[in-house]
Design a protein around this motif. Structure first.
Motif, PDB file in Angstrom:
ATOM      1  N   GLY A  78       0.764  -1.189   0.010  1.00  0.00           N
ATOM      2  CA  GLY A  78       0.000   0.039  -0.032  1.00  0.00           C
ATOM      3  C   GLY A  78       0.769   1.282  -0.033  1.00  0.00           C
ATOM      4  N   TRP A  79       1.983   1.231   0.821  1.00  0.00           N
ATOM      5  CA  TRP A  79       3.019   2.387   0.682  1.00  0.00           C
ATOM      6  C   TRP A  79       3.473   2.561  -0.518  1.00  0.00           C
ATOM      7  CZ3 TRP A  79       7.566   2.266   4.714  1.00  0.00           C
ATOM      8  CH2 TRP A  79       8.099   3.734   4.863  1.00  0.00           C
ATOM      9  N   TYR A  80       3.794   1.794  -1.202  1.00  0.00           N
ATOM     10  CA  TYR A  80       4.352   1.866  -2.731  1.00  0.00           C
ATOM     11  C   TYR A  80       3.267   2.260  -3.448  1.00  0.00           C
ATOM     12  CZ  TYR A  80       5.561   0.333  -7.559  1.00  0.00           C
ATOM     13  OH  TYR A  80       5.737   0.298  -8.805  1.00  0.00           O
ATOM     14  N   LYS A  81       1.884   1.793  -3.430  1.00  0.00           N
ATOM     15  CA  LYS A  81       0.952   1.885  -4.274  1.00  0.00           C
ATOM     16  C   LYS A  81       0.493   3.476  -4.312  1.00  0.00           C
ATOM     17  CE  LYS A  81      -3.194   0.036  -6.448  1.00  0.00           C
ATOM     18  NZ  LYS A  81      -2.632  -0.106  -7.650  1.00  0.00           N
ATOM     19  N   TRP A  82       0.282   3.908  -3.058  1.00  0.00           N
ATOM     20  CA  TRP A  82      -0.276   5.143  -2.645  1.00  0.00           C
ATOM     21  C   TRP A  82       1.030   6.265  -3.060  1.00  0.00           C
ATOM     22  CZ3 TRP A  82      -3.464   6.449   1.938  1.00  0.00           C
ATOM     23  CH2 TRP A  82      -4.594   5.886   2.200  1.00  0.00           C
ATOM     24  N   LYS A  83       2.230   5.952  -2.886  1.00  0.00           N
ATOM     25  CA  LYS A  83       3.189   6.748  -3.178  1.00  0.00           C
ATOM     26  C   LYS A  83       3.538   7.204  -4.543  1.00  0.00           C
ATOM     27  CE  LYS A  83       8.301   7.670  -2.404  1.00  0.00           C
ATOM     28  NZ  LYS A  83       8.052   8.930  -1.718  1.00  0.00           N
ATOM     29  N   VAL A  84       3.623   5.809  -5.408  1.00  0.00           N
ATOM     30  CA  VAL A  84       3.799   6.176  -6.764  1.00  0.00           C
ATOM     31  C   VAL A  84       2.477   6.436  -7.494  1.00  0.00           C
ATOM     32  CG1 VAL A  84       4.402   4.502  -8.794  1.00  0.00           C
ATOM     33  CG2 VAL A  84       5.599   4.013  -6.694  1.00  0.00           C
ATOM     34  N   HIS A  85       1.316   6.207  -7.315  1.00  0.00           N
ATOM     35  CA  HIS A  85       0.177   6.342  -7.911  1.00  0.00           C
ATOM     36  C   HIS A  85      -0.541   7.530  -6.958  1.00  0.00           C
ATOM     37  CE1 HIS A  85       1.288   3.333 -10.664  1.00  0.00           C
ATOM     38  NE2 HIS A  85       1.283   2.611  -9.737  1.00  0.00           N
ATOM     39  N   LYS A  86      -0.144   8.335  -6.524  1.00  0.00           N
ATOM     40  CA  LYS A  86      -1.013   9.048  -5.369  1.00  0.00           C
ATOM     41  C   LYS A  86      -1.664  10.137  -6.046  1.00  0.00           C
ATOM     42  CE  LYS A  86       2.973  12.139  -4.535  1.00  0.00           C
ATOM     43  NZ  LYS A  86       3.750  12.964  -3.347  1.00  0.00           N
ATOM     44  N   ASN A  87      -1.518  10.454  -7.368  1.00  0.00           N
ATOM     45  CA  ASN A  87      -2.214  11.442  -8.018  1.00  0.00           C
ATOM     46  C   ASN A  87      -3.049  10.777  -9.104  1.00  0.00           C
ATOM     47  OD1 ASN A  87      -1.398  13.792  -6.724  1.00  0.00           O
ATOM     48  ND2 ASN A  87       0.551  13.642  -7.903  1.00  0.00           N
ATOM     49  N   ALA A  88      -3.132   9.288  -9.098  1.00  0.00           N
ATOM     50  CA  ALA A  88      -3.790   8.671 -10.156  1.00  0.00           C
ATOM     51  C   ALA A  88      -5.147   8.504  -9.914  1.00  0.00           C
ATOM     52  CB  ALA A  88      -3.212   7.514 -10.198  1.00  0.00           C
ATOM     53  N   MET A  89      -5.930   8.451 -10.886  1.00  0.00           N
ATOM     54  CA  MET A  89      -7.619   8.558 -10.661  1.00  0.00           C
ATOM     55  C   MET A  89      -7.839   7.263  -9.951  1.00  0.00           C
ATOM     56  SD  MET A  89      -8.973  11.093 -11.478  1.00  0.00           S
ATOM     57  CE  MET A  89     -10.595  10.871 -11.414  1.00  0.00           C
ATOM     58  N   GLU A  90      -7.069   6.066 -10.355  1.00  0.00           N
ATOM     59  CA  GLU A  90      -7.706   4.696 -10.009  1.00  0.00           C
ATOM     60  C   GLU A  90      -7.369   4.772  -8.404  1.00  0.00           C
ATOM     61  OE1 GLU A  90      -3.260   4.127 -11.478  1.00  0.00           O
ATOM     62  OE2 GLU A  90      -4.911   5.404 -11.920  1.00  0.00           O
ATOM     63  N   LEU A  91      -6.663   5.610  -7.949  1.00  0.00           N
ATOM     64  CA  LEU A  91      -6.414   5.492  -6.447  1.00  0.00           C
ATOM     65  C   LEU A  91      -7.370   6.458  -5.913  1.00  0.00           C
ATOM     66  CD1 LEU A  91      -2.961   4.342  -5.703  1.00  0.00           C
ATOM     67  CD2 LEU A  91      -4.743   3.259  -5.339  1.00  0.00           C
ATOM     68  N   GLN A  92      -8.307   7.234  -6.436  1.00  0.00           N
ATOM     69  CA  GLN A  92      -9.155   8.182  -5.745  1.00  0.00           C
ATOM     70  C   GLN A  92     -10.193   7.107  -4.891  1.00  0.00           C
ATOM     71  OE1 GLN A  92      -8.954  11.517  -5.877  1.00  0.00           O
ATOM     72  NE2 GLN A  92      -7.026  11.061  -6.758  1.00  0.00           N
ATOM     73  N   ILE A  93     -10.538   7.782  -3.860  1.00  0.00           N
ATOM     74  CA  ILE A  93     -11.685   7.013  -3.075  1.00  0.00           C
ATOM     75  C   ILE A  93     -13.044   6.643  -4.023  1.00  0.00           C
ATOM     76  CG2 ILE A  93     -13.212   6.987  -1.360  1.00  0.00           C
ATOM     77  CD1 ILE A  93     -11.405   9.103   0.152  1.00  0.00           C
ATOM     78  N   SER A  94     -13.453   5.449  -3.889  1.00  0.00           N
ATOM     79  CA  SER A  94     -14.529   4.781  -4.763  1.00  0.00           C
ATOM     80  C   SER A  94     -15.005   3.827  -4.163  1.00  0.00           C
ATOM     81  CB  SER A  94     -13.947   4.533  -6.144  1.00  0.00           C
ATOM     82  OG  SER A  94     -12.979   3.386  -6.033  1.00  0.00           O
ATOM     83  N   TYR A  95     -16.166   3.400  -4.660  1.00  0.00           N
ATOM     84  CA  TYR A  95     -16.726   2.081  -3.886  1.00  0.00           C
ATOM     85  C   TYR A  95     -16.350   0.810  -4.819  1.00  0.00           C
ATOM     86  CZ  TYR A  95     -20.371   4.674  -1.227  1.00  0.00           C
ATOM     87  OH  TYR A  95     -20.929   5.368  -0.373  1.00  0.00           O
ATOM     88  N   THR A  96     -16.482  -0.230  -4.401  1.00  0.00           N
ATOM     89  CA  THR A  96     -15.823  -1.547  -5.173  1.00  0.00           C
ATOM     90  C   THR A  96     -16.852  -1.726  -6.172  1.00  0.00           C
ATOM     91  OG1 THR A  96     -16.912  -3.088  -3.599  1.00  0.00           O
ATOM     92  CG2 THR A  96     -14.850  -2.670  -3.060  1.00  0.00           C
ATOM     93  N   ASN A  97     -16.330  -2.120  -7.398  1.00  0.00           N
ATOM     94  CA  ASN A  97     -17.128  -2.782  -8.343  1.00  0.00           C
ATOM     95  C   ASN A  97     -17.527  -4.315  -8.277  1.00  0.00           C
ATOM     96  OD1 ASN A  97     -14.873  -4.264  -9.472  1.00  0.00           O
ATOM     97  ND2 ASN A  97     -14.192  -2.463 -10.786  1.00  0.00           N
ATOM     98  N   ALA A  98     -18.152  -4.939  -9.212  1.00  0.00           N
ATOM     99  CA  ALA A  98     -18.739  -6.354  -9.001  1.00  0.00           C
ATOM    100  C   ALA A  98     -17.327  -7.330  -8.930  1.00  0.00           C
ATOM    101  CB  ALA A  98     -19.643  -6.765 -10.246  1.00  0.00           C
ATOM    102  N   LYS A  99     -16.741  -6.963  -9.818  1.00  0.00           N
ATOM    103  CA  LYS A  99     -15.317  -7.876 -10.023  1.00  0.00           C
ATOM    104  C   LYS A  99     -14.395  -7.881  -8.581  1.00  0.00           C
ATOM    105  CE  LYS A  99     -10.894  -8.421 -12.535  1.00  0.00           C
ATOM    106  NZ  LYS A  99      -9.763  -7.779 -13.520  1.00  0.00           N
ATOM    107  N   GLU A 100     -14.270  -6.357  -8.150  1.00  0.00           N
ATOM    108  CA  GLU A 100     -13.612  -6.366  -6.483  1.00  0.00           C
ATOM    109  C   GLU A 100     -14.355  -7.113  -5.650  1.00  0.00           C
ATOM    110  OE1 GLU A 100     -11.451  -2.088  -7.973  1.00  0.00           O
ATOM    111  OE2 GLU A 100     -13.552  -2.018  -7.134  1.00  0.00           O
ATOM    112  N   LYS A 101     -15.594  -6.941  -5.364  1.00  0.00           N
ATOM    113  CA  LYS A 101     -16.466  -7.577  -4.626  1.00  0.00           C
ATOM    114  C   LYS A 101     -16.057  -9.122  -4.589  1.00  0.00           C
ATOM    115  CE  LYS A 101     -20.275  -4.456  -3.567  1.00  0.00           C
ATOM    116  NZ  LYS A 101     -19.866  -3.280  -4.536  1.00  0.00           N
ATOM    117  N   ARG A 102     -16.100  -9.868  -5.628  1.00  0.00           N
ATOM    118  CA  ARG A 102     -15.993 -11.245  -6.083  1.00  0.00           C
ATOM    119  C   ARG A 102     -14.318 -11.425  -5.543  1.00  0.00           C
ATOM    120  NH1 ARG A 102     -18.766 -10.365 -10.714  1.00  0.00           N
ATOM    121  NH2 ARG A 102     -16.761 -10.199 -12.092  1.00  0.00           N
TER     122      ARG A 102
END
Length: 206
Positions: A78-102
């Protein structure tokens, strides 16, 4: 009430008391930083989980120990992901989609199985608290993964798991850990509300 929290430490070594205190403090700081979406959630959480792994191993709580090993690994991820992609749209707060729920449900089931076999590996006789431990391990595993992806559902799972952990650790006589998870529950409820507000604001701006 006070005696409940201090009785367990009357015969504890100074190093154990210091380690539990450090794990407690860094754990609380980590949740506060997570609530604020601050990347410091991961290094502080890493300190707490590494210490907790040692303490739980000594106490023979292998399910919780296994989860804290995972938390340590996920803290690095998580440290790596937040640091490297901290401005990326995919790491904005969001709800899980169907795939992520599965996937999350798959992690939940897989974690339960792995944790069970960890107990079996150590030839540990399972009792009701251990089965509860196995169940909460699945919840926390999934919550940690969702947090790394900044999914709101991570807080829902933390709240559920924390609510179970509070009486579980109290039953085990681990007053400080029970208190810690009670604080975690309160912070997670606050964080859930704040993340929802942030998400709603971002939708308005779009």
């Amino acid at each position: 009430m006070v005696d409940f929290f201090i009785a367990q430490y009357r015969h504890a070594s100074n190093i154990q008391i210091i380690l539990e205190f450090l794990a407690f403090v860094f754990g609380i700081i980590s949740v506060v930083l997570a609530k604020k979406e601050h990347i410091g959630v991961y290094p502080t959480g890493l300190v707490s989980t590494i210490i907790t792994v040692y303490l739980l191993y000594k106490a023979c709580y292998f399910g919780d120990m296994t989860m804290n090993i995972y938390y340590s690994i996920m803290s690095i991820y998580g440290w790596y992901k937040w640091k490297v992609h901290k401005n990326a749209m995919e790491l904005q707060i969001s709800y899980t989609n169907a795939k992520e729920k599965r996937i999350g449900f798959g992690f939940f089931i897989l974690t339960i199985l792995i944790t069970y076999f960890v107990y079996d590996f150590f030839d540990y006789t399972l009792e009701i608290p251990n089965y509860i431990d196995i169940f909460t391990s699945g919840i926390f595993f999934t919550a940690m993964w969702y947090m790394a992806l900044k999914k709101i559902e991570n807080w829902t799972l933390w709240i559920l798991g924390d609510c179970i952990a509070v009486p579980l650790f109290a039953y085990r006589g681990l007053g400080m850990l029970s208190l810690q998870y009670l604080i975690f529950t309160i912070l997670a409820i606050i964080a859930l509300k704040e993340w929802k507000k942030t998400l709603n604001k971002s939708k308005v701006m779009l």
